[in-house]
Enzyme design. Structure first.
Site, PDB file in Angstrom:
ATOM      1  N   ASP A   8       0.869  -1.174   0.000  1.00  0.00           N
ATOM      2  CA  ASP A   8       0.000   0.000   0.000  1.00  0.00           C
ATOM      3  C   ASP A   8       0.914   1.235   0.000  1.00  0.00           C
ATOM      4  OD1 ASP A   8       0.878   0.387   2.615  1.00  0.00           O
ATOM      5  OD2 ASP A   8      -1.113   0.346   3.520  1.00  0.00           O
ATOM      6  N   CYS A  65       3.310  -3.093   3.911  1.00  0.00           N
ATOM      7  CA  CYS A  65       2.500  -1.912   4.233  1.00  0.00           C
ATOM      8  C   CYS A  65       3.262  -1.143   5.308  1.00  0.00           C
ATOM      9  CB  CYS A  65       1.069  -2.284   4.636  1.00  0.00           C
ATOM     10  SG  CYS A  65       0.875  -3.234   6.154  1.00  0.00           S
ATOM     11  N   THR A  67       3.058  -1.303   8.613  1.00  0.00           N
ATOM     12  CA  THR A  67       3.485  -2.213   9.680  1.00  0.00           C
ATOM     13  C   THR A  67       3.706  -3.640   9.210  1.00  0.00           C
ATOM     14  OG1 THR A  67       1.197  -2.762  10.178  1.00  0.00           O
ATOM     15  CG2 THR A  67       2.172  -0.914  11.410  1.00  0.00           C
ATOM     16  N   GLY A  70      -1.622  -5.238   8.578  1.00  0.00           N
ATOM     17  CA  GLY A  70      -2.907  -5.239   7.875  1.00  0.00           C
ATOM     18  C   GLY A  70      -2.868  -6.037   6.588  1.00  0.00           C
ATOM     19  N   HIS A  98       9.849 -24.173   8.903  1.00  0.00           N
ATOM     20  CA  HIS A  98       8.838 -24.865   9.709  1.00  0.00           C
ATOM     21  C   HIS A  98       7.401 -24.600   9.264  1.00  0.00           C
ATOM     22  CE1 HIS A  98      11.566 -25.575  13.481  1.00  0.00           C
ATOM     23  NE2 HIS A  98      12.055 -26.092  12.374  1.00  0.00           N
ATOM     24  N   HIS A 133       6.975 -31.089  10.298  1.00  0.00           N
ATOM     25  CA  HIS A 133       6.390 -29.773  10.023  1.00  0.00           C
ATOM     26  C   HIS A 133       5.327 -29.855   8.928  1.00  0.00           C
ATOM     27  CE1 HIS A 133       9.305 -28.186  12.733  1.00  0.00           C
ATOM     28  NE2 HIS A 133      10.277 -28.762  12.050  1.00  0.00           N
TER      29      HIS A 133
HETATM   30  C1  RB5 Z   1      -1.727   2.897   6.353  1.00  0.00           C
HETATM   31  O1  RB5 Z   1      -1.763   4.145   6.958  1.00  0.00           O
HETATM   32  C2  RB5 Z   1      -1.408   1.834   7.365  1.00  0.00           C
HETATM   33  O2  RB5 Z   1      -2.466   1.667   8.236  1.00  0.00           O
HETATM   34  C3  RB5 Z   1      -1.053   0.532   6.685  1.00  0.00           C
HETATM   35  O3  RB5 Z   1       0.037   0.733   5.831  1.00  0.00           O
HETATM   36  C4  RB5 Z   1      -0.664  -0.615   7.589  1.00  0.00           C
HETATM   37  O4  RB5 Z   1       0.291  -0.224   8.504  1.00  0.00           O
HETATM   38  C5  RB5 Z   1      -1.793  -1.345   8.203  1.00  0.00           C
HETATM   39  O5  RB5 Z   1      -1.622  -2.400   8.838  1.00  0.00           O
END
Ligand code: RB5
Length: 145
Positions: A8, A65, A67, A70, A98, A133
């Site tokens: 994203d 993304c 983090t 998501g 694994h 596994h």
């Molecule tokens: C986008 O702002 C952010 O929420 C997305 O990139 C991600 O971190 C979501 O898990």
């Protein structure tokens, strides 16, 4: 291998660096976007990358993304996907050995490009160990029924 890649807006810059790396390592990359910093919704990217993997159009996928969370949660909703969030090399190695992870997810806002490239290199170069596994991965698949 053929690698499906996607991100994203929160993962755009890292996706560019990882695409270069994966190509340099001798793999073929199919890029499912996004291609700009304009805000978009990570499930819309996770879905086609995940389907490319489950339909055999790609051997594995990489999703990025902000983090890595998501986009990984989204990918794991697709039957047959084992997406692993890895921000360290040990997890990257064992997600393959694994868990036979078929998608790697990372967060551009969490780790730098140097570590991310090490993680991708290890993840692409590590094969599933099988054995006991395999039984566990089959049980994961059974949970989808
Ligand atoms: C986008 O702002 C952010 O929420 C997305 O990139 C991600 O971190 C979501 O898990």
């Amino acid at each position: 291998m053929k690698i499906a890649i996607g991100c994203d807006h929160g993962g755009l810059h890292l996706k560019q660096e990882i695409t270069e790396l994966v190509t340099t390592l001798g793999h073929e990359v199919e890029d499912f976007g996004t291609h700009s910093t304009e805000s978009c919704d990570y499930p819309d990217i996770a879905e086609p990358v995940a389907h490319a993997v489950t339909e055999g159009k790609a051997d594995r996928g990489i999703l990025i993304c902000g983090t890595g969370i998501g986009i990984g949660i989204s990918a794991n909703k697709i039957k047959g996907i084992r997406a692993a969030l890895c921000h360290d090399s040990f997890s990257a190695k064992y997600s393959r050995l694994h868990n036979d992870a078929n998608i790697l997810t990372m967060g551009e806002r969490v780790i730098g490009p140097g570590l991310a490239k090490d993680i991708v290199t290890i993840w692409l170069n590590t094969e599933f160990e099988g054995g006991r596994h395999a039984r566990r991965v089959e049980k994961i698949s059974a949970l989808e029924k």
